[in-house]
Design an enzyme around this catalytic site. Structure first.
Site, PDB file in Angstrom:
ATOM      1  N   SER A 233       0.832  -1.199   0.000  1.00 41.02           N
ATOM      2  CA  SER A 233       0.000   0.000   0.000  1.00 41.02           C
ATOM      3  C   SER A 233       0.866   1.248   0.000  1.00 41.02           C
ATOM      4  O   SER A 233       1.657   1.432  -0.919  1.00 41.02           O
ATOM      5  CB  SER A 233      -0.948  -0.059   1.199  1.00 41.02           C
ATOM      6  OG  SER A 233      -1.991   0.877   1.030  1.00 41.02           O
ATOM      7  N   ASP A 461      -9.301  -4.775  -5.000  1.00 33.59           N
ATOM      8  CA  ASP A 461      -8.700  -3.976  -3.929  1.00 33.59           C
ATOM      9  C   ASP A 461      -9.489  -2.674  -3.734  1.00 33.59           C
ATOM     10  O   ASP A 461      -9.613  -1.877  -4.659  1.00 33.59           O
ATOM     11  CB  ASP A 461      -7.248  -3.659  -4.292  1.00 33.59           C
ATOM     12  CG  ASP A 461      -6.465  -3.022  -3.164  1.00 33.59           C
ATOM     13  OD1 ASP A 461      -7.058  -2.278  -2.365  1.00 33.59           O
ATOM     14  OD2 ASP A 461      -5.246  -3.263  -3.089  1.00 33.59           O
ATOM     15  N   HIS A 491      -7.118  -6.116   0.190  1.00 34.50           N
ATOM     16  CA  HIS A 491      -6.019  -5.167   0.103  1.00 34.50           C
ATOM     17  C   HIS A 491      -4.762  -5.857   0.616  1.00 34.50           C
ATOM     18  O   HIS A 491      -4.632  -6.136   1.801  1.00 34.50           O
ATOM     19  CB  HIS A 491      -6.365  -3.943   0.959  1.00 34.50           C
ATOM     20  CG  HIS A 491      -5.366  -2.831   0.890  1.00 34.50           C
ATOM     21  ND1 HIS A 491      -4.990  -2.239  -0.303  1.00 34.50           N
ATOM     22  CD2 HIS A 491      -4.674  -2.182   1.856  1.00 34.50           C
ATOM     23  CE1 HIS A 491      -4.118  -1.281  -0.053  1.00 34.50           C
ATOM     24  NE2 HIS A 491      -3.912  -1.232   1.250  1.00 34.50           N
TER      25      HIS A 491
END
Length: 522
Positions: A233, A461, A491
């Protein structure tokens, strides 16, 4: 600032390339060999030559998220880094590190550094909790986690106390009246003022570029000729910035669940609204298929969305009680719903929470989900995720948005998501009035000449839509960014345990095998 946190919350909720020759990574070496001198090390003086004093780890502190001490497999150390890389001989800060040494020392490749996103996730607390996920990599790598600057035990940014954080989290994040807008503005101003008062000395230095320079200092001090890195991320943004600054030091980098480096905060927030709505639609479809009429969102689709927006409107007028004595507000409900969408593993909790709220008049489960996303423990203590997230994000991004800017954009955001659009749009005002100006329109990640970098995206996601991976690969440059797509939900692709993706990433990190660009796993 009611932003959707990237990366860290998913992990907390769920746990809650030219190929180098096989064997040793190109540029890696044994621990006995001296570290080669990089151009950057010459300006860092003794900091690049410092020796780390590894020792038994204590339990994570409150700012890191609390919990129990990790097992004896883990060692901790503190690394000194310049507060300001523009003045490398000036003041320093301490960066907290943790490691688990490679199990197969004879075939050890080097250190593999992790960043779990946020920004604001404590790597010292998170990596041991997820150690089983990376056990195959621990055979030949020292797994190394760290608290980035401004996070946890690394000069962690301090803003509001716990009581004030509860009040901040309860402020209406979807204001409709002038009084509600003023309350949100006042809340943002209070947050910024507290950060400046308590952490003003470090606020100008917690940007991603400085964190990337910290990564290279870690590489040198750990004794690695090239950087091996796993970023998730926001950690992909950090990895991309590192590759731009130090293309010749790139060894094997994996960027998983990728932040689109070309988007400004408004575009990113709109993409998240769309991404979370897509994930919510997927959840409702699965819920309907499994539970039929018992599913709290009915048949899903428009019907399910209407049921949720009706609930949110009711909460705006009458928050629901919980067993803790706290109330589930509209804003906390949206936060909890978003938190549950980070991982398919928390979909059952979302179904339970929506059933409780719509049929039983209780907000307990949705409040627990919101607390997990916001970094609040059952005792009411907050880690510094929210503070660090805002400090890093507002320093990285130059843009500042007014109430009028948001009001003009609300129709577009609401079209993108009836559930999350208003919430994410108003989150844009969180950096307005921040005491330190932002640095850039968007991060620079071009990395011509770097070794191949694996860029992983997941089609479902919610927080970092899959398109970001393709854009990151393009921005890294031809022959550098190598895309791998996982057809799935959640995610963090590698952490789903998908066998195809795990095998692809492990082959790259352990053997230097670069997959064909465009590889897809299902």
């Amino acid at each position: 600032m009611h932003t959707v946190v990237r990366g860290a919350a998913a992990l907390g909720l769920a746990a809650l390339l030219l190929a180098p020759a096989a064997g040793c990574q190109s540029g890696s070496r044994s621990a006995a060999e001296p570290a080669p001198t990089s151009p950057a090390s010459a300006t860092l003086g003794g900091l690049a030559a410092q020796q780390l004093a590894w020792h038994a780890c204590q339990a994570p502190n409150t700012a890191q998220g609390g919990g129990t001490a990790p097992s004896a497999d883990w060692q901790c150390a503190t690394l000194r880094a310049p507060l300001d890389y523009g003045k490398p001989d000036g003041s320093t800060i301490d960066l907290a590190l943790i490691r688990s040494k490679a199990k197969d020392d004879q075939h050890r490749i080097g250190s593999l550094l992790f960043n779990f996103g946020g920004p604001g996730a404590s790597g010292v607390a998170t990596l041991p909790a997820l150690a089983d996920t990376y056990s195959s990599l621990n055979t030949r790598y020292d797994l190394v986690g760290f608290d980035p600057r401004g996070v946890g035990a690394s000069a962690g940014v301090t803003c509001l106390d716990d009581q004030a954080m509860d009040a901040n989290a309860a402020v209406d994040g979807t204001p409709e009246t002038p009084a509600e807008i003023k309350a949100l503005d006042d809340s943002n101003a209070q947050f910024a003022a507290a950060c400046e008062h308590n952490s003003g000395a470090v606020l100008p230095y917690v940007d991603t570029e400085s964190a990337a320079r910290d990564l290279d200092l870690m590489r040198q001090v750990l004794g690695d000729g090239k950087l091996s890195y796993f970023g998730i991320s926001y950690g992909t943004q950090l990895g991309g910035v590192y590759a731009h600054l130090f293309p010749q030091e790139v060894g094997r980098l994996v960027l998983d669940s990728v932040v689109d480096p070309t988007k400004d905060p408004e575009q990113s927030a709109l993409g998240q609204a769309q991404g979370f709505q897509l994930a919510l639609d997927d959840f409702m479809k699965a819920c309907a298929a499994q539970a039929a009429e018992a599913c709290p969102t009915g048949a899903g689709g428009a019907e399910g969305t209407t049921r949720i927006t009706d609930l949110l409107r009711q909460l705006a007028q009458s928050p629901l009680p919980t067993g803790s004595g706290r109330k589930l507000t509209e804003t906390l409900a949206v936060t909890g719903i978003a938190g549950a969408l980070y991982s398919r593993q928390t979909w059952p909790a979302l179904a339970s929470g929506l059933t409780e709220a719509t049929q039983q008049g209780s907000g307990d489960t949705l409040l627990q989900l919101a607390d997990a996303l916001l970094g609040r423990d059952p005792q009411g203590h907050y880690n510094n995720l929210s503070a660090a997230n805002r400090a890093i994000s507002c320093l990285d991004a130059r843009q500042r948005y007014s109430d009028q800017d948001v009001e003009q954009r609300l129709p577009q955001f609401r079209d993108a998501s009836p559930v999350f659009g208003t919430f994410t749009a108003w989150g844009l005002t969180g950096c307005t009035g921040w005491p330190v100006p932002g640095k850039a329109d968007h991060p620079e990640v071009s990395a011509a000449g770097a070794a191949p970098i694996l860029v992983v995206g997941t089609t479902g996601d919610p927080a970092t839509p899959v398109e970001g991976a393709r854009t990151m690969a393009q921005q890294l440059g031809s022959g550098v960014g190598v895309t791998v797509t996982l057809n799935g939900e959640g995610h963090g692709g590698y952490n789903t345990g998908n066998p195809c993706l795990k095998q692809t990433v492990d082959a790259y990190l352990l053997d230097g095998t670069v997959p064909p660009d465009g590889t897809t796993c299902s």
